[in-house]
Design an enzyme around this catalytic site. Structure first.
Site, PDB file in Angstrom:
ATOM      1  N   HIS A  38       0.430   0.307  -9.697  1.00  0.00           N
ATOM      2  CA  HIS A  38      -0.315  -0.587  -8.800  1.00  0.00           C
ATOM      3  C   HIS A  38      -0.824  -1.816  -9.550  1.00  0.00           C
ATOM      4  CE1 HIS A  38      -3.066  -0.683  -4.972  1.00  0.00           C
ATOM      5  NE2 HIS A  38      -2.610  -1.886  -5.300  1.00  0.00           N
ATOM      6  N   GLU A  90      -2.996   7.651  -4.573  1.00  0.00           N
ATOM      7  CA  GLU A  90      -3.502   7.090  -5.830  1.00  0.00           C
ATOM      8  C   GLU A  90      -4.983   7.448  -5.993  1.00  0.00           C
ATOM      9  OE1 GLU A  90      -2.971   2.851  -6.115  1.00  0.00           O
ATOM     10  OE2 GLU A  90      -0.902   2.943  -5.449  1.00  0.00           O
ATOM     11  N   ARG A 116       0.850  -1.184   0.000  1.00  0.00           N
ATOM     12  CA  ARG A 116       0.000   0.000   0.000  1.00  0.00           C
ATOM     13  C   ARG A 116       0.891   1.242   0.000  1.00  0.00           C
ATOM     14  NH1 ARG A 116      -3.224  -2.890  -1.659  1.00  0.00           N
ATOM     15  NH2 ARG A 116      -5.334  -3.388  -0.866  1.00  0.00           N
TER      16      ARG A 116
END
EC number: 1.1.1.290
Length: 378
Positions: free
Chosen positions: A254, A237, A208
């Site tokens: 990601h 993000e 994360r």
């Protein structure tokens, strides 16, 4: 029965249509009007599931086709009597293979042997354990840090984060995001930690974004700290710090867990959970969904050394294919999500069939997750 599914969940339409009427919707943002008469919602990590999204809606079940759940307010779902399931471990193999692809690229570029490096793994869940197993199969030393598991008495030689920072040549993060509490991981890699890394260390974040303090990392890199960085996840993000992207060695949008197998596992896990929830339990064999791999088979002569492993790994997936597109569009609104939505098909190492004339090479490749067999040379 109306089931909303994220439009980017592979096989979701076909599978969930066995249980009811399926409507595919964008995940960011979810069209609120569609929730008015829906019974179930299947999402990915881009959708924030909480009271503000679902209060007053008839949703009875939420499934997320992801291993992580920090985008879901599980406590509120439980309080509201809404069923919930995630897909733990669905993309763990994909993330491990992303890490290997990155490390082998850096090793070739910088001229070092992975076998001489010590890898510190922070977070020893589905990803961390698999990464440890594959590294140790190659004889690469690992150090493990996972305070929750250590405190529970789980099996493993757990070390402190400080020890990993002092001893590891490579530090890779695979934790959930906890914003507070005794096991807080928000900015776990803060400025103090980053500055304390060994000169020439490699820092990887594929869990994360906020586990690593992006502002502090950029400060250290701007000041010339000798550090290689691999980031698949970013604070804020789908926005990201473009200046930080310019400084890192590998930057991707990601997608570490984005293999076709990983996505399919996520979909099938929440499908099976929902079918059980409504009393029509069904099971799905993953290989009945996946297409035939494009590679076919290859023949490997002799032992498995690092250059050969790098060629095999990058034949299946070379991380640079995802680094370059992000750099081209970084800072343009919407492009981060577009890269994820239009992601090129990527397979796992198990899709590559390798015929080896060296028995030890075949055995090692199998331990690493390849589909390898030994056929002696004639």
């Amino acid at each position: 029965m109306k089931i909303l599914v994220d439009e980017n969940m592979p096989y979701a339409r076909d599978l969930f249509s066995r249980l009811g009427e399926v409507t595919a919707v964008p995940g960011r943002p979810i069209p609120v009007a569609q929730l008015a008469d829906a019974d179930a919602l299947m999402v990915r990590s881009v959708t924030k599931v909480n009271e503000s999204l679902l209060a007053g809606k008839p949703i009875k079940f939420v499934g997320t086709a992801t291993a992580g759940t920090d985008h879901v307010d599980e406590a509120w779902l439980k309080q509201a009597g809404i069923g919930f399931s995630a897909a733990p471990g669905c993309n763990a193999i994909a993330v491990v293979e992303y890490v290997f692809s990155s490390l082998l690229m850096l090793a070739e570029r910088d001229g070092f042997s992975l076998y001489d490096r010590t890898v510190g793994i922070v977070g020893v869940g589905n990803v961390g354990r698999r990464l440890q197993a594959r590294l140790e199969a190659l004889g690469i030393k690992t150090l493990l840090c996972d305070p929750p598991r250590a405190d529970r008495g789980d099996e493993g030689d757990f070390r402190s984060l400080d020890e990993l920072v002092q001893r590891a040549d490579i530090l890779t993060f695979h934790t959930p995001l906890f914003k507070d509490g005794p096991y807080k991981t928000l900015h776990l890699a803060d400025e103090k930690l980053i500055r304390s890394l060994k000169p020439g260390a490699i820092l990887i974040n594929a869990c994360r974004g906020a586990v690593v303090d992006n502002t502090a990392l950029l400060t250290c890199l701007n000041e010339g700290q000798k550090l290689s960085v691999v980031l698949d996840v970013w604070e804020g993000e789908p926005e990201l710090n473009v200046e930080l992207l310019k400084k890192v060695d590998i930057g991707t949008p990601h997608i570490a867990g984005y293999t076709l197998e990983g996505k399919a596992r996520g979909t099938t896990q929440v499908f099976e959970a929902y079918s059980k929830f409504i009393g029509h339990e069904q099971h799905v064999a993953l290989d009945t969904l996946l297409p035939a791999p494009e590679f076919g088979r290859i023949t490997l002569h002799g032992p498995l050394d690092q250059p050969t492993l790098k060629r095999l790994v990058h034949l299946v997936y070379d991380v640079r294919r995802d680094d370059a597109p992000l750099r081209k569009v970084a800072g343009i609104p919407g492009e981060f999500d577009k890269l994820r939505k239009n992601y090129l098909e990527r397979r796992e190492w198990s899709s590559l069939y390798v015929i080896c004339d060296d028995a030890s090479a075949a055995s090692l490749l199998c331990k690493l997750g390849f589909n390898a067999v030994h056929h002696p040379a004639r």
